[in-house]
Write a protein that holds these residues in place. Structure first.
Motif, mmCIF file in Angstrom:
data_model
loop_
_atom_site.group_PDB
_atom_site.id
_atom_site.type_symbol
_atom_site.label_atom_id
_atom_site.label_comp_id
_atom_site.label_asym_id
_atom_site.label_seq_id
_atom_site.Cartn_x
_atom_site.Cartn_y
_atom_site.Cartn_z
ATOM 1 N N UNK A 1 17.970 1.933 48.588
ATOM 2 C CA UNK A 1 16.642 1.394 48.840
ATOM 3 C C UNK A 1 15.593 2.467 49.005
ATOM 4 N N UNK A 2 15.936 3.541 49.724
ATOM 5 C CA UNK A 2 14.988 4.645 49.912
ATOM 6 C C UNK A 2 14.704 5.361 48.596
ATOM 7 N N UNK A 3 15.741 5.585 47.809
ATOM 8 C CA UNK A 3 15.541 6.289 46.540
ATOM 9 C C UNK A 3 14.592 5.500 45.631
ATOM 10 N N UNK A 4 14.760 4.191 45.598
ATOM 11 C CA UNK A 4 13.922 3.368 44.727
ATOM 12 C C UNK A 4 12.513 3.214 45.290
ATOM 13 N N UNK A 5 12.398 2.980 46.609
ATOM 14 C CA UNK A 5 11.089 2.727 47.196
ATOM 15 C C UNK A 5 10.251 4.000 47.294
ATOM 16 N N UNK A 6 10.877 5.110 47.686
ATOM 17 C CA UNK A 6 10.133 6.341 47.916
ATOM 18 C C UNK A 6 9.863 7.123 46.641
ATOM 19 N N UNK A 7 10.814 7.067 45.707
ATOM 20 C CA UNK A 7 10.727 7.904 44.518
ATOM 21 C C UNK A 7 10.554 7.120 43.222
ATOM 22 N N UNK A 8 10.699 5.818 43.283
ATOM 23 C CA UNK A 8 10.732 5.051 42.036
ATOM 24 C C UNK A 8 11.923 5.436 41.188
ATOM 25 N N UNK A 9 13.007 5.859 41.855
ATOM 26 C CA UNK A 9 14.150 6.424 41.146
ATOM 27 C C UNK A 9 14.967 5.351 40.441
#
Length: 386
Positions: free
Chosen positions: A312-320
């Protein structure tokens, strides 16, 4: 609780003879370990505190290495016989020699000795990181088969390995990244996490150093005489400095975390702000890796919570483009964990799980890919950059 899985040779490394009763490992930063609620710690033991999440500096870890390390190489072959990676690993007997030299009359009870006994795991004390497990080899095969060497071209990459131990999957990615032309590579971040700081110090960091040195042994002046003895790497100051200079020059970052999986662990991973640093350019490919991390219901629950928090953090913070690759045995006899349980719990939390590999010879094992539902189209395994 101390136990051996007893998988009849399934593990790559055989355990060494027992060193005696093992203490809890020391915290290298001198902080007292605070008790952690059983619901949020990876390996809860009633009445015993867990190691707190701690970040470790690469330069300090390198400075504590001995003057030479002994190693051997593991060839990871694909089903068609092609060698996907030849991964160097520090020899366990060499780890023991270093611990004996540093023990200074302590009777083999110093930090690190807890992992060199007859048990695969000592719950809450040592979580198996000195050994290389076959599921980690399965994970290397999957990363190769899923075209991840090709997907490294032109894309920032974040590889986060939970319960890294000897770090075979991350080492394979590191070798593939080094093989790229500088013009093809982009920032590459490795985050290596293991419960025991002694594992990071004694095997994880040396294995990365070995991978770099073997890849450049005929190219770098600092390595000209470093391999004068077969199966050994001499670690002079020039070698250590050359390693750090190479990482800086190729924009490769190595970060190391120890301690139990918990919300505090996730917070430490992303820094005081709680967000991952975001650089300019394309969003990264984020690969969350875990092998042999769900051997018990307690470990499974904490690992599952951590995986979804990180995705969740990778997607929300980085758009990863973020996906977790999990390799494990189908069932851990006598302790209760299983790959099917991970799949069930991941799906219950909104995960989309794809089975990538099954091993039926010997103890049954498997590898799955997990993404958060609604982000399947952003699955890095389905994206290959040119």
């Amino acid at each position: 609780m101390a136990f051996s899985f007893g998988f009849s040779g399934d593990d790559i490394d055989a355990p060494l003879p027992d060193t005696g009763e093992s203490p809890k490992p020391a915290n290298p930063r001198g902080h007292a370990a605070a008790p952690t609620p059983a619901s949020s710690s990876a390996f809860p033991v009633p009445g015993k505190p867990q190691l707190p999440p701690t970040r470790h500096d690469l330069a300090r870890l390198l400075a504590r290495l001995p003057s030479r390390i002994a190693y051997s190489c593991l060839d990871v072959a694909l089903d068609d016989g092609a060698v996907a990676a030849r991964i160097p690993r520090r020899e366990l007997w060499d780890v023991r020699l270093q611990l004996m030299a540093e023990d200074d009359g302590g009777g083999g009870q110093g930090p690190g000795a807890e992992g060199l006994g007859e048990h695969d795991v000592k719950t809450g004390i040592y979580e198996g990181g000195f050994k290389s497990w076959e599921s980690s080899v399965d994970l290397v095969k999957v990363l190769a088969a899923e075209s991840h060497p090709a997907s490294l071209r032109g894309r920032p990459v974040r590889a986060i390995e939970l319960g890294c131990g000897t770090a075979l999957p991350s080492l394979a990615l590191f070798q593939w990244a080094m093989a790229l032309e500088p013009s093809q590579s982009r920032p590459f971040t490795f985050i290596l996490a293991d419960y025991n700081p002694s594992v990071l110090q004694l095997v994880t960091v040396p294995n990365f150093l070995l991978a770099w040195a073997l890849h450049h042994q005929h190219q770098h002046p600092a390595l000209r005489d470093a391999f004068s003895l077969e199966g050994e790497l001499q670690l002079g100051p020039d070698v250590l400095q050359a390693f750090q200079t190479y990482l800086d020059g190729r924009d490769i970052s190595l970060s190391f975390l120890s301690g139990g999986w918990s919300p505090e662990f996730v917070q430490l991973l992303y820094g005081p702000s709680g967000a991952a640093p975001q650089g300019p350019g394309s969003p990264p490919v984020s690969l969350l890796l875990g092998a042999e991390t769900i051997y018990s219901p307690f470990a499974l629950q904490a690992f599952n919570e951590t995986v979804f928090a990180v995705l969740g953090r990778e997607q929300a913070s980085l758009g990863a483009q973020a996906a977790a690759f999990v390799a494990a045995k189908r069932l851990y006899f006598g302790v209760g964990g299983s790959l099917d349980d991970f799949i069930e719990k991941a799906q219950a939390k909104g995960g989309s799980v794809t089975k990538l590999r099954e091993e039926t010879a010997g103890v049954a094992r498997g590898v799955v890919r997990c993404v958060i539902k609604g982000h399947q189209s952003r699955d890095p395994a389905q994206t290959t950059a040119g």
